[in-house]
Design an enzyme around this catalytic site. Structure first.
Site, PDB file in Angstrom:
ATOM      1  N   LYS A  84       0.770  -1.224  -0.019  1.00 31.25           N
ATOM      2  CA  LYS A  84      -0.017  -0.058   0.056  1.00 31.25           C
ATOM      3  C   LYS A  84       0.980   1.238  -0.080  1.00 31.25           C
ATOM      4  O   LYS A  84       1.700   1.287   1.027  1.00 31.25           O
ATOM      5  CB  LYS A  84      -0.775   0.058   1.246  1.00 31.25           C
ATOM      6  CG  LYS A  84      -1.961   1.187   1.360  1.00 31.25           C
ATOM      7  CD  LYS A  84      -2.600   1.188   2.732  1.00 31.25           C
ATOM      8  CE  LYS A  84      -3.488   2.532   2.919  1.00 31.25           C
ATOM      9  NZ  LYS A  84      -4.391   2.390   4.031  1.00 31.25           N
ATOM     10  N   ASP A 100      -3.073   9.910   3.927  1.00 32.46           N
ATOM     11  CA  ASP A 100      -4.570   9.488   4.030  1.00 32.46           C
ATOM     12  C   ASP A 100      -5.222  10.628   5.029  1.00 32.46           C
ATOM     13  O   ASP A 100      -5.200  10.487   6.250  1.00 32.46           O
ATOM     14  CB  ASP A 100      -4.297   8.139   4.660  1.00 32.46           C
ATOM     15  CG  ASP A 100      -5.882   7.642   4.865  1.00 32.46           C
ATOM     16  OD1 ASP A 100      -6.865   8.238   4.059  1.00 32.46           O
ATOM     17  OD2 ASP A 100      -5.984   6.686   5.386  1.00 32.46           O
ATOM     18  N   LYS A 152     -10.949  12.381   8.089  1.00 30.52           N
ATOM     19  CA  LYS A 152     -10.355  11.802   9.424  1.00 30.52           C
ATOM     20  C   LYS A 152     -10.572  13.110  10.412  1.00 30.52           C
ATOM     21  O   LYS A 152     -10.310  14.188   9.904  1.00 30.52           O
ATOM     22  CB  LYS A 152      -9.131  11.268   9.411  1.00 30.52           C
ATOM     23  CG  LYS A 152      -8.784   9.852   8.620  1.00 30.52           C
ATOM     24  CD  LYS A 152      -7.525   9.644   8.678  1.00 30.52           C
ATOM     25  CE  LYS A 152      -7.167   8.298   7.992  1.00 30.52           C
ATOM     26  NZ  LYS A 152      -7.757   7.220   8.703  1.00 30.52           N
ATOM     27  N   ARG A 171      -7.634  -0.829   0.567  1.00 25.10           N
ATOM     28  CA  ARG A 171      -8.136  -2.020   0.199  1.00 25.10           C
ATOM     29  C   ARG A 171      -8.416  -1.787  -1.377  1.00 25.10           C
ATOM     30  O   ARG A 171      -8.538  -2.789  -2.258  1.00 25.10           O
ATOM     31  CB  ARG A 171      -9.290  -2.504   0.895  1.00 25.10           C
ATOM     32  CG  ARG A 171     -10.525  -1.567   0.764  1.00 25.10           C
ATOM     33  CD  ARG A 171     -11.406  -2.136   1.921  1.00 25.10           C
ATOM     34  NE  ARG A 171     -10.975  -1.540   3.400  1.00 25.10           N
ATOM     35  CZ  ARG A 171     -11.730  -1.744   4.376  1.00 25.10           C
ATOM     36  NH1 ARG A 171     -12.932  -2.248   4.513  1.00 25.10           N
ATOM     37  NH2 ARG A 171     -11.129  -1.210   5.568  1.00 25.10           N
TER      38      ARG A 171
END
Ligand code: BES
Ligand code: MN
Ligand code: ZN
Length: 498
Positions: free
Chosen positions: A267, A272, A279, A353
Protein backbone atom coordinates in the site's frame (compact mmCIF):
# COMPACT_ATOMS: atom_id res chain seq x y z
CA UNK A 1 15.96 14.48 1.35
CA UNK A 2 18.26 15.37 4.25
CA UNK A 3 20.70 12.51 4.78
CA UNK A 4 19.27 10.01 7.17
CA UNK A 5 20.81 6.90 8.65
CA UNK A 6 24.55 6.37 8.70
CA UNK A 7 26.05 3.18 7.44
CA UNK A 8 27.77 1.13 10.08
CA UNK A 9 30.96 -0.92 9.75
CA UNK A 10 30.75 -4.41 11.24
CA UNK A 11 33.74 -6.77 11.35
CA UNK A 12 33.68 -10.34 12.51
CA UNK A 13 35.96 -12.37 14.72
CA UNK A 14 35.99 -15.75 16.42
CA UNK A 15 37.92 -16.76 19.48
CA UNK A 16 38.64 -15.70 23.04
CA UNK A 17 37.08 -12.50 24.38
CA UNK A 18 40.38 -11.47 25.91
CA UNK A 19 41.89 -11.10 22.44
CA UNK A 20 39.21 -8.90 20.85
CA UNK A 21 40.72 -5.61 19.72
CA UNK A 22 38.09 -3.17 20.97
CA UNK A 23 37.38 -0.57 23.64
CA UNK A 24 34.05 -1.81 24.94
CA UNK A 25 33.05 -5.46 25.03
CA UNK A 26 29.29 -6.00 25.15
CA UNK A 27 28.06 -9.33 26.52
CA UNK A 28 24.38 -10.41 26.66
CA UNK A 29 23.64 -11.74 30.12
CA UNK A 30 20.52 -13.78 30.85
CA UNK A 31 18.58 -13.85 34.08
CA UNK A 32 19.68 -16.47 36.61
CA UNK A 33 22.95 -17.23 34.88
CA UNK A 34 25.86 -18.36 37.04
CA UNK A 35 28.83 -16.02 37.14
CA UNK A 36 30.83 -18.75 35.40
CA UNK A 37 28.54 -18.61 32.32
CA UNK A 38 31.15 -16.63 30.41
CA UNK A 39 34.51 -18.16 31.29
CA UNK A 40 37.12 -15.77 32.67
CA UNK A 41 35.02 -12.63 32.39
CA UNK A 42 34.38 -12.14 36.11
CA UNK A 43 38.06 -12.61 36.96
CA UNK A 44 39.00 -10.08 34.27
CA UNK A 45 36.86 -7.50 36.06
CA UNK A 46 38.42 -8.29 39.44
CA UNK A 47 35.21 -9.96 40.64
CA UNK A 48 32.94 -6.99 39.90
CA UNK A 49 30.40 -9.12 38.00
CA UNK A 50 30.06 -11.61 40.87
CA UNK A 51 29.64 -8.71 43.27
CA UNK A 52 26.94 -7.05 41.13
CA UNK A 53 25.04 -10.30 40.70
CA UNK A 54 25.28 -11.11 44.45
CA UNK A 55 24.07 -7.68 45.50
CA UNK A 56 21.39 -7.75 42.76
CA UNK A 57 22.75 -4.46 41.41
CA UNK A 58 22.61 -6.29 38.09
CA UNK A 59 20.13 -9.12 37.61
CA UNK A 60 20.10 -9.65 33.86
CA UNK A 61 16.63 -8.17 33.47
CA UNK A 62 15.83 -7.38 29.84
CA UNK A 63 17.77 -4.35 28.57
CA UNK A 64 19.41 -3.51 31.93
CA UNK A 65 23.00 -2.37 31.43
CA UNK A 66 25.95 -2.90 33.74
CA UNK A 67 29.30 -1.28 32.93
CA UNK A 68 32.56 -2.15 34.64
CA UNK A 69 36.29 -1.81 33.80
CA UNK A 70 38.40 -4.78 32.80
CA UNK A 71 41.33 -4.74 35.19
CA UNK A 72 43.28 -7.69 33.83
CA UNK A 73 45.91 -6.13 31.57
CA UNK A 74 46.18 -9.38 29.58
CA UNK A 75 42.73 -8.52 28.15
CA UNK A 76 42.56 -6.11 25.24
CA UNK A 77 39.03 -4.68 25.80
CA UNK A 78 39.08 -1.88 28.40
CA UNK A 79 35.50 -2.13 29.64
CA UNK A 80 32.73 -4.69 29.64
CA UNK A 81 29.03 -3.91 29.32
CA UNK A 82 26.60 -6.62 30.35
CA UNK A 83 23.24 -6.19 28.64
CA UNK A 84 20.42 -8.05 30.36
CA UNK A 85 18.54 -10.54 28.19
CA UNK A 86 15.86 -11.56 30.68
CA UNK A 87 14.85 -15.19 30.30
CA UNK A 88 14.69 -15.30 26.53
CA UNK A 89 17.65 -16.50 24.46
CA UNK A 90 16.02 -16.40 21.01
CA UNK A 91 17.60 -14.74 17.99
CA UNK A 92 14.72 -12.26 18.17
CA UNK A 93 15.87 -11.21 21.64
CA UNK A 94 19.51 -11.06 20.52
CA UNK A 95 18.52 -8.72 17.67
CA UNK A 96 16.76 -6.44 20.15
CA UNK A 97 19.71 -6.53 22.57
CA UNK A 98 22.05 -5.59 19.75
CA UNK A 99 19.86 -2.60 18.86
CA UNK A 100 19.61 -1.51 22.50
CA UNK A 101 23.40 -1.83 22.89
CA UNK A 102 23.93 -0.04 19.60
CA UNK A 103 21.79 2.91 20.67
CA UNK A 104 23.55 3.11 24.04
CA UNK A 105 27.04 2.91 22.51
CA UNK A 106 26.26 5.60 20.00
CA UNK A 107 24.75 7.95 22.59
CA UNK A 108 27.91 7.60 24.67
CA UNK A 109 30.23 8.34 21.74
CA UNK A 110 31.96 4.96 21.97
CA UNK A 111 34.58 4.67 19.21
CA UNK A 112 35.04 0.90 19.03
CA UNK A 113 32.72 -1.75 20.43
CA UNK A 114 32.31 -5.50 20.17
CA UNK A 115 29.13 -7.53 20.60
CA UNK A 116 29.48 -11.08 21.87
CA UNK A 117 27.19 -13.62 20.20
CA UNK A 118 25.27 -15.66 22.77
CA UNK A 119 21.85 -17.34 22.76
CA UNK A 120 20.00 -20.30 21.28
CA UNK A 121 20.42 -20.95 17.59
CA UNK A 122 23.19 -21.51 15.07
CA UNK A 123 26.16 -19.13 15.26
CA UNK A 124 25.28 -17.86 11.77
CA UNK A 125 21.64 -17.15 12.66
CA UNK A 126 22.65 -15.33 15.83
CA UNK A 127 25.48 -13.37 14.16
CA UNK A 128 23.06 -12.24 11.45
CA UNK A 129 20.57 -11.11 14.09
CA UNK A 130 23.32 -9.14 15.86
CA UNK A 131 24.34 -7.40 12.63
CA UNK A 132 20.69 -6.59 11.89
CA UNK A 133 20.20 -5.20 15.37
CA UNK A 134 23.38 -3.08 15.33
CA UNK A 135 22.43 -1.68 11.93
CA UNK A 136 18.87 -0.90 13.04
CA UNK A 137 20.42 1.24 15.80
CA UNK A 138 21.82 3.57 13.12
CA UNK A 139 18.41 4.85 12.04
CA UNK A 140 18.14 8.57 12.59
CA UNK A 141 14.74 10.18 12.21
CA UNK A 142 15.29 13.84 13.17
CA UNK A 143 16.45 14.76 9.68
CA UNK A 144 14.84 18.19 9.52
CA UNK A 145 16.30 19.67 12.73
CA UNK A 146 18.53 22.60 11.87
CA UNK A 147 19.83 23.71 15.27
CA UNK A 148 21.39 20.48 16.50
CA UNK A 149 24.68 18.79 15.69
CA UNK A 150 24.27 15.58 13.71
CA UNK A 151 24.02 12.43 15.84
CA UNK A 152 27.35 10.94 16.98
CA UNK A 153 28.96 8.57 14.48
CA UNK A 154 28.36 4.91 15.31
CA UNK A 155 31.22 2.92 16.80
CA UNK A 156 33.23 0.58 14.62
CA UNK A 157 31.69 -2.77 15.48
CA UNK A 158 33.09 -6.24 15.85
CA UNK A 159 30.80 -9.25 16.16
CA UNK A 160 32.47 -11.90 18.31
CA UNK A 161 31.77 -15.62 18.20
CA UNK A 162 33.43 -16.71 21.46
CA UNK A 163 33.74 -20.45 20.97
CA UNK A 164 33.54 -20.97 17.26
CA UNK A 165 35.98 -21.10 14.42
CA UNK A 166 33.11 -20.01 12.33
CA UNK A 167 33.76 -18.97 8.77
CA UNK A 168 30.04 -18.47 8.14
CA UNK A 169 30.16 -15.43 10.41
CA UNK A 170 31.35 -12.97 7.78
CA UNK A 171 28.55 -13.95 5.39
CA UNK A 172 25.99 -13.87 8.18
CA UNK A 173 27.08 -10.39 9.21
CA UNK A 174 26.95 -9.20 5.60
CA UNK A 175 23.39 -10.54 5.28
CA UNK A 176 22.40 -8.91 8.54
CA UNK A 177 23.80 -5.55 7.46
CA UNK A 178 21.89 -5.64 4.18
CA UNK A 179 18.64 -6.50 5.92
CA UNK A 180 19.22 -3.83 8.58
CA UNK A 181 20.07 -1.18 6.00
CA UNK A 182 17.06 -2.00 3.84
CA UNK A 183 14.84 -1.80 6.94
CA UNK A 184 16.33 1.63 7.69
CA UNK A 185 15.68 2.80 4.12
CA UNK A 186 12.03 1.84 4.52
CA UNK A 187 11.97 3.78 7.81
CA UNK A 188 13.42 6.84 6.04
CA UNK A 189 10.63 6.69 3.46
CA UNK A 190 7.89 6.26 6.06
CA UNK A 191 9.33 9.13 8.08
CA UNK A 192 9.31 11.51 5.13
CA UNK A 193 6.41 13.99 5.25
CA UNK A 194 3.58 14.02 2.74
CA UNK A 195 4.60 17.33 1.20
CA UNK A 196 8.01 16.03 0.12
CA UNK A 197 7.06 12.41 -0.46
CA UNK A 198 4.32 12.81 -3.05
CA UNK A 199 3.34 9.76 -5.13
CA UNK A 200 5.68 10.85 -7.94
CA UNK A 201 8.57 11.39 -5.53
CA UNK A 202 7.88 8.13 -3.68
CA UNK A 203 7.87 6.26 -6.99
CA UNK A 204 11.15 7.89 -8.02
CA UNK A 205 12.92 7.08 -4.76
CA UNK A 206 11.48 3.59 -4.40
CA UNK A 207 12.39 2.65 -7.95
CA UNK A 208 15.88 4.15 -7.62
CA UNK A 209 16.79 2.31 -4.46
CA UNK A 210 15.73 -1.02 -5.97
CA UNK A 211 17.27 -0.32 -9.38
CA UNK A 212 20.64 0.48 -7.75
CA UNK A 213 20.72 -3.11 -6.52
CA UNK A 214 19.89 -4.60 -9.93
CA UNK A 215 16.09 -4.83 -9.79
CA UNK A 216 14.26 -3.99 -13.03
CA UNK A 217 11.84 -1.17 -12.30
CA UNK A 218 9.10 0.67 -14.12
CA UNK A 219 6.90 3.59 -13.08
CA UNK A 220 3.48 3.71 -14.75
CA UNK A 221 1.83 7.14 -14.96
CA UNK A 222 -1.87 8.00 -14.82
CA UNK A 223 -2.37 7.42 -18.56
CA UNK A 224 -0.89 3.92 -18.39
CA UNK A 225 -2.85 3.22 -15.20
CA UNK A 226 -6.02 4.20 -17.02
CA UNK A 227 -5.17 1.96 -19.97
CA UNK A 228 -4.92 -0.96 -17.55
CA UNK A 229 -8.41 -0.12 -16.31
CA UNK A 230 -7.42 0.44 -12.71
CA UNK A 231 -10.59 2.22 -11.64
CA UNK A 232 -9.97 1.65 -7.95
CA UNK A 233 -6.55 3.31 -7.90
CA UNK A 234 -7.79 6.13 -10.17
CA UNK A 235 -10.88 6.55 -7.99
CA UNK A 236 -8.81 7.14 -4.85
CA UNK A 237 -6.49 9.51 -6.73
CA UNK A 238 -9.35 11.71 -8.00
CA UNK A 239 -9.45 13.87 -4.88
CA UNK A 240 -5.80 14.88 -5.15
CA UNK A 241 -3.92 17.41 -7.25
CA UNK A 242 -1.02 14.93 -7.35
CA UNK A 243 -1.25 12.21 -10.01
CA UNK A 244 -1.01 8.53 -8.97
CA UNK A 245 1.75 6.15 -9.95
CA UNK A 246 2.16 2.38 -10.15
CA UNK A 247 5.64 1.18 -9.23
CA UNK A 248 6.64 -2.19 -10.66
CA UNK A 249 9.70 -4.21 -9.63
CA UNK A 250 11.04 -7.37 -11.25
CA UNK A 251 13.80 -9.61 -9.90
CA UNK A 252 14.58 -12.23 -12.51
CA UNK A 253 17.82 -13.99 -11.58
CA UNK A 254 19.40 -15.92 -14.44
CA UNK A 255 18.63 -19.62 -14.21
CA UNK A 256 15.72 -19.21 -11.79
CA UNK A 257 12.89 -21.70 -12.32
CA UNK A 258 9.81 -20.34 -14.12
CA UNK A 259 7.77 -20.95 -10.99
CA UNK A 260 7.21 -20.10 -8.20
CA UNK A 261 7.01 -16.35 -8.70
CA UNK A 262 6.67 -14.42 -5.46
CA UNK A 263 4.37 -11.41 -5.84
CA UNK A 264 4.74 -8.61 -3.28
CA UNK A 265 2.11 -5.86 -3.20
CA UNK A 266 2.38 -2.80 -0.92
CA UNK A 267 0.00 0.00 0.00
CA UNK A 268 1.48 3.33 -1.11
CA UNK A 269 -0.82 6.05 0.23
CA UNK A 270 1.61 8.95 0.70
CA UNK A 271 -0.96 10.76 2.85
CA UNK A 272 -4.36 9.59 4.04
CA UNK A 273 -6.77 12.40 4.98
CA UNK A 274 -9.66 9.95 4.67
CA UNK A 275 -10.97 11.79 1.61
CA UNK A 276 -14.57 13.04 1.76
CA UNK A 277 -15.14 10.70 4.75
CA UNK A 278 -12.49 12.88 6.35
CA UNK A 279 -10.50 11.82 9.42
CA UNK A 280 -10.51 13.82 12.68
CA UNK A 281 -7.56 16.23 13.02
CA UNK A 282 -6.16 14.56 16.14
CA UNK A 283 -3.07 12.50 15.16
CA UNK A 284 -3.82 12.87 11.46
CA UNK A 285 -0.16 13.82 10.91
CA UNK A 286 0.72 10.15 11.44
CA UNK A 287 -1.03 9.33 8.18
CA UNK A 288 2.15 10.28 6.34
CA UNK A 289 3.25 6.70 7.10
CA UNK A 290 0.39 5.17 5.10
CA UNK A 291 2.89 4.11 2.44
CA UNK A 292 4.87 1.93 4.87
CA UNK A 293 3.69 -1.26 3.14
CA UNK A 294 4.82 0.07 -0.22
CA UNK A 295 8.16 1.12 1.26
CA UNK A 296 8.56 -2.38 2.72
CA UNK A 297 8.03 -3.90 -0.73
CA UNK A 298 10.51 -1.53 -2.41
CA UNK A 299 13.18 -2.05 0.25
CA UNK A 300 12.62 -5.81 0.34
CA UNK A 301 13.16 -5.86 -3.45
CA UNK A 302 16.49 -4.11 -2.88
CA UNK A 303 17.47 -6.66 -0.21
CA UNK A 304 16.37 -9.54 -2.46
CA UNK A 305 18.69 -8.32 -5.21
CA UNK A 306 21.59 -7.55 -2.88
CA UNK A 307 21.27 -10.99 -1.32
CA UNK A 308 20.88 -12.61 -4.76
CA UNK A 309 17.69 -14.50 -4.01
CA UNK A 310 17.34 -17.58 -6.22
CA UNK A 311 13.69 -17.12 -7.21
CA UNK A 312 11.74 -14.73 -9.39
CA UNK A 313 10.02 -11.92 -7.49
CA UNK A 314 7.56 -9.27 -8.66
CA UNK A 315 6.77 -6.15 -6.65
CA UNK A 316 3.76 -3.90 -7.24
CA UNK A 317 3.15 -0.65 -5.35
CA UNK A 318 0.15 1.50 -6.25
CA UNK A 319 0.74 4.99 -4.86
CA UNK A 320 -1.52 8.03 -4.47
CA UNK A 321 -2.72 10.56 -1.92
CA UNK A 322 -6.19 10.18 -0.41
CA UNK A 323 -7.52 13.75 -0.49
CA UNK A 324 -10.97 15.40 -0.37
CA UNK A 325 -10.65 17.58 -3.51
CA UNK A 326 -13.56 18.83 -5.57
CA UNK A 327 -13.33 15.86 -7.92
CA UNK A 328 -12.92 13.33 -5.11
CA UNK A 329 -14.98 10.13 -4.97
CA UNK A 330 -18.02 10.32 -2.70
CA UNK A 331 -19.81 7.75 -0.55
CA UNK A 332 -22.17 5.84 -2.80
CA UNK A 333 -19.92 6.14 -5.86
CA UNK A 334 -19.26 2.95 -7.76
CA UNK A 335 -15.83 2.09 -9.11
CA UNK A 336 -14.81 -0.63 -11.53
CA UNK A 337 -11.61 -2.52 -10.77
CA UNK A 338 -9.09 -3.71 -13.35
CA UNK A 339 -10.21 -7.24 -12.49
CA UNK A 340 -13.71 -6.28 -13.65
CA UNK A 341 -15.41 -6.37 -10.24
CA UNK A 342 -17.46 -3.35 -9.18
CA UNK A 343 -17.19 -1.69 -5.77
CA UNK A 344 -19.66 0.55 -3.98
CA UNK A 345 -17.62 3.06 -1.98
CA UNK A 346 -19.29 3.43 1.42
CA UNK A 347 -16.41 5.17 3.15
CA UNK A 348 -13.68 6.96 1.21
CA UNK A 349 -11.33 6.38 4.15
CA UNK A 350 -11.26 2.67 3.29
CA UNK A 351 -8.95 3.53 0.39
CA UNK A 352 -6.10 1.10 1.02
CA UNK A 353 -8.12 -1.96 0.05
CA UNK A 354 -9.20 -0.19 -3.14
CA UNK A 355 -5.71 0.50 -4.47
CA UNK A 356 -4.50 -2.93 -3.31
CA UNK A 357 -7.33 -4.61 -5.22
CA UNK A 358 -5.91 -3.27 -8.46
CA UNK A 359 -2.35 -3.96 -7.26
CA UNK A 360 -3.08 -7.63 -6.51
CA UNK A 361 -4.72 -7.99 -9.92
CA UNK A 362 -1.63 -6.57 -11.62
CA UNK A 363 0.74 -8.88 -9.74
CA UNK A 364 -1.34 -11.81 -11.03
CA UNK A 365 -1.19 -10.38 -14.56
CA UNK A 366 2.59 -10.25 -14.33
CA UNK A 367 2.72 -13.94 -13.44
CA UNK A 368 2.91 -14.09 -9.65
CA UNK A 369 2.09 -17.57 -8.32
CA UNK A 370 2.16 -16.66 -4.60
CA UNK A 371 0.96 -13.31 -3.28
CA UNK A 372 1.74 -11.32 -0.15
CA UNK A 373 0.41 -7.84 0.43
CA UNK A 374 1.52 -5.46 3.17
CA UNK A 375 -0.55 -2.49 4.27
CA UNK A 376 -1.26 -0.05 7.09
CA UNK A 377 -4.84 -1.09 6.42
CA UNK A 378 -7.10 -0.78 9.47
CA UNK A 379 -7.37 0.86 12.86
CA UNK A 380 -9.30 -2.28 13.79
CA UNK A 381 -6.16 -4.44 13.71
CA UNK A 382 -4.69 -2.17 16.41
CA UNK A 383 -7.79 -2.81 18.53
CA UNK A 384 -7.40 -6.56 17.99
CA UNK A 385 -3.62 -7.02 18.34
CA UNK A 386 -2.20 -3.75 19.66
CA UNK A 387 1.03 -2.13 18.56
CA UNK A 388 3.28 -5.18 18.88
CA UNK A 389 1.80 -7.76 16.52
CA UNK A 390 1.06 -7.67 12.80
CA UNK A 391 -2.25 -9.18 11.68
CA UNK A 392 -1.80 -12.11 9.28
CA UNK A 393 -4.64 -13.17 6.98
CA UNK A 394 -4.83 -15.48 3.99
CA UNK A 395 -6.65 -18.02 1.87
CA UNK A 396 -4.21 -20.92 2.09
CA UNK A 397 -3.05 -22.53 5.36
CA UNK A 398 0.32 -23.72 4.08
CA UNK A 399 1.15 -20.28 2.70
CA UNK A 400 -0.03 -18.55 5.89
CA UNK A 401 2.21 -20.90 7.93
CA UNK A 402 5.20 -20.10 5.72
CA UNK A 403 4.68 -16.35 6.03
CA UNK A 404 4.17 -16.63 9.76
CA UNK A 405 7.34 -18.68 10.30
CA UNK A 406 9.46 -16.37 8.17
CA UNK A 407 7.99 -13.27 9.86
CA UNK A 408 8.66 -14.55 13.35
CA UNK A 409 12.22 -15.50 12.46
CA UNK A 410 12.74 -12.02 11.01
CA UNK A 411 11.57 -10.37 14.23
CA UNK A 412 8.32 -9.18 12.59
CA UNK A 413 5.89 -10.98 14.88
CA UNK A 414 2.64 -11.82 13.06
CA UNK A 415 -0.46 -13.66 14.28
CA UNK A 416 -3.08 -15.43 12.14
CA UNK A 417 -6.63 -14.08 12.02
CA UNK A 418 -9.67 -15.98 10.64
CA UNK A 419 -11.23 -15.39 7.23
CA UNK A 420 -14.40 -17.49 7.47
CA UNK A 421 -16.78 -17.20 4.50
CA UNK A 422 -19.47 -15.85 6.86
CA UNK A 423 -17.62 -12.52 6.99
CA UNK A 424 -18.24 -12.05 3.26
CA UNK A 425 -21.87 -11.15 4.13
CA UNK A 426 -20.70 -7.92 5.72
CA UNK A 427 -19.34 -6.47 2.47
CA UNK A 428 -22.32 -7.49 0.28
CA UNK A 429 -23.64 -4.52 -1.71
CA UNK A 430 -27.22 -4.04 -2.96
CA UNK A 431 -26.02 -2.39 -6.13
CA UNK A 432 -22.47 -3.63 -6.91
CA UNK A 433 -20.27 -6.71 -6.45
CA UNK A 434 -19.17 -5.54 -3.01
CA UNK A 435 -18.88 -2.58 -0.67
CA UNK A 436 -15.52 -1.24 0.51
CA UNK A 437 -16.47 -1.42 4.22
CA UNK A 438 -18.21 -3.97 6.38
CA UNK A 439 -19.26 -2.06 9.48
CA UNK A 440 -17.58 -1.85 12.87
CA UNK A 441 -17.48 -5.56 13.70
CA UNK A 442 -14.30 -7.41 12.70
CA UNK A 443 -13.00 -4.42 10.76
CA UNK A 444 -9.57 -5.84 9.94
CA UNK A 445 -11.15 -9.12 8.80
CA UNK A 446 -13.71 -7.57 6.46
CA UNK A 447 -10.90 -5.47 4.95
CA UNK A 448 -8.97 -8.69 4.31
CA UNK A 449 -12.12 -10.35 2.89
CA UNK A 450 -12.26 -7.51 0.37
CA UNK A 451 -8.64 -8.14 -0.68
CA UNK A 452 -9.23 -11.87 -0.93
CA UNK A 453 -11.64 -11.21 -3.82
CA UNK A 454 -8.66 -9.97 -5.83
CA UNK A 455 -6.34 -12.90 -5.11
CA UNK A 456 -8.61 -15.02 -7.29
CA UNK A 457 -7.66 -18.29 -5.62
CA UNK A 458 -3.87 -17.92 -5.79
CA UNK A 459 -2.11 -18.58 -2.46
CA UNK A 460 -2.32 -15.14 -0.86
CA UNK A 461 -1.38 -13.68 2.51
CA UNK A 462 -2.06 -10.21 3.85
CA UNK A 463 -0.08 -8.42 6.56
CA UNK A 464 -1.96 -5.60 8.28
CA UNK A 465 0.82 -3.45 9.75
CA UNK A 466 -1.35 -0.51 10.91
CA UNK A 467 -0.26 -1.17 14.50
CA UNK A 468 3.36 -2.15 13.93
CA UNK A 469 4.61 0.29 11.27
CA UNK A 470 4.99 3.21 13.68
CA UNK A 471 6.14 3.21 17.31
CA UNK A 472 4.33 5.86 19.33
CA UNK A 473 6.35 5.12 22.45
CA UNK A 474 10.09 4.53 22.53
CA UNK A 475 11.33 1.11 23.60
CA UNK A 476 14.94 0.24 24.46
CA UNK A 477 15.28 -1.40 21.02
CA UNK A 478 12.97 0.83 18.98
CA UNK A 479 12.84 4.62 19.16
CA UNK A 480 9.61 6.50 18.48
CA UNK A 481 8.85 6.54 14.79
CA UNK A 482 8.88 4.18 11.82
CA UNK A 483 9.82 0.55 12.53
CA UNK A 484 10.66 -0.84 9.08
CA UNK A 485 8.32 -3.76 9.76
CA UNK A 486 7.93 -6.43 7.07
CA UNK A 487 11.06 -5.64 5.04
CA UNK A 488 12.95 -8.63 6.48
CA UNK A 489 9.89 -10.88 6.22
CA UNK A 490 9.32 -10.14 2.55
CA UNK A 491 13.01 -10.55 1.75
CA UNK A 492 13.14 -13.80 3.74
CA UNK A 493 10.29 -15.29 1.71
CA UNK A 494 12.41 -15.12 -1.44
CA UNK A 495 14.71 -17.76 0.09
CA UNK A 496 11.98 -20.23 1.10
CA UNK A 497 10.90 -23.42 -0.67
CA UNK A 498 7.21 -23.36 -1.60
N1 BES B 1 -4.64 4.14 6.86
C1 BES B 1 -5.82 3.83 7.57
C2 BES B 1 -5.62 2.78 8.65
C3 BES B 1 -4.81 3.19 9.85
C4 BES B 1 -5.45 3.64 10.98
C5 BES B 1 -3.45 3.05 9.88
C6 BES B 1 -4.71 3.97 12.09
C7 BES B 1 -2.71 3.38 11.00
C8 BES B 1 -3.35 3.84 12.11
C9 BES B 1 -6.87 3.28 6.61
O1 BES B 1 -6.84 3.79 5.33
C10 BES B 1 -8.19 3.63 7.19
O2 BES B 1 -8.50 4.79 7.26
N2 BES B 1 -8.98 2.63 7.58
C11 BES B 1 -10.27 2.87 8.15
C12 BES B 1 -11.25 1.88 7.55
C13 BES B 1 -12.66 2.16 7.90
C14 BES B 1 -13.13 3.44 7.24
C15 BES B 1 -13.51 0.99 7.45
C16 BES B 1 -10.14 2.68 9.66
O3 BES B 1 -9.42 1.80 10.09
O4 BES B 1 -10.77 3.44 10.38
MN1 MN C 1 -7.98 5.58 5.16
ZN1 ZN D 1 -5.04 4.50 4.67
Amino acid sequence: MPSASTSVSVACTAGPLAAVDTDVLIVPWFQDEAVSAVAGLDAATGGEIARALDSKEFQGRAFDLFVTPITDSAWRPRRVVLVGGGGERSSEMIRKLATAAGLAARNRHVARAAFTVRGNGSPAELAQAVAEGLTLAEFHGATYKTGEPPPPAPPAWTVVLPDATDTACTDAVARGRILGECSNLARDLANEPGNTLTPREFAKRAAALAAEAGVKTEILDETQIEKLGMGLLLGVARGSAEPPRLIVFRWDPPGAPASPVLGLVGKGITFDTGGISIKPADRMELMKDDMSGGAAVACAMRAIAQLKAPMRVIGVVPTTENMPGGRAIKPGDILKSAAGKTVEVINTDAEGRLILGDGLWYARQLGATHLVDVATLTGAVVVALGKVTTGLFGNNDAWIDTVRRVANRAGDRAWPMPLFDDYREQIKSDIADMMNTGGRAAGSITAAMFLKEFADGLPWAHLDIAGTAWAEEAKPYLPKGPSGVAVRTLAGLAFEKF
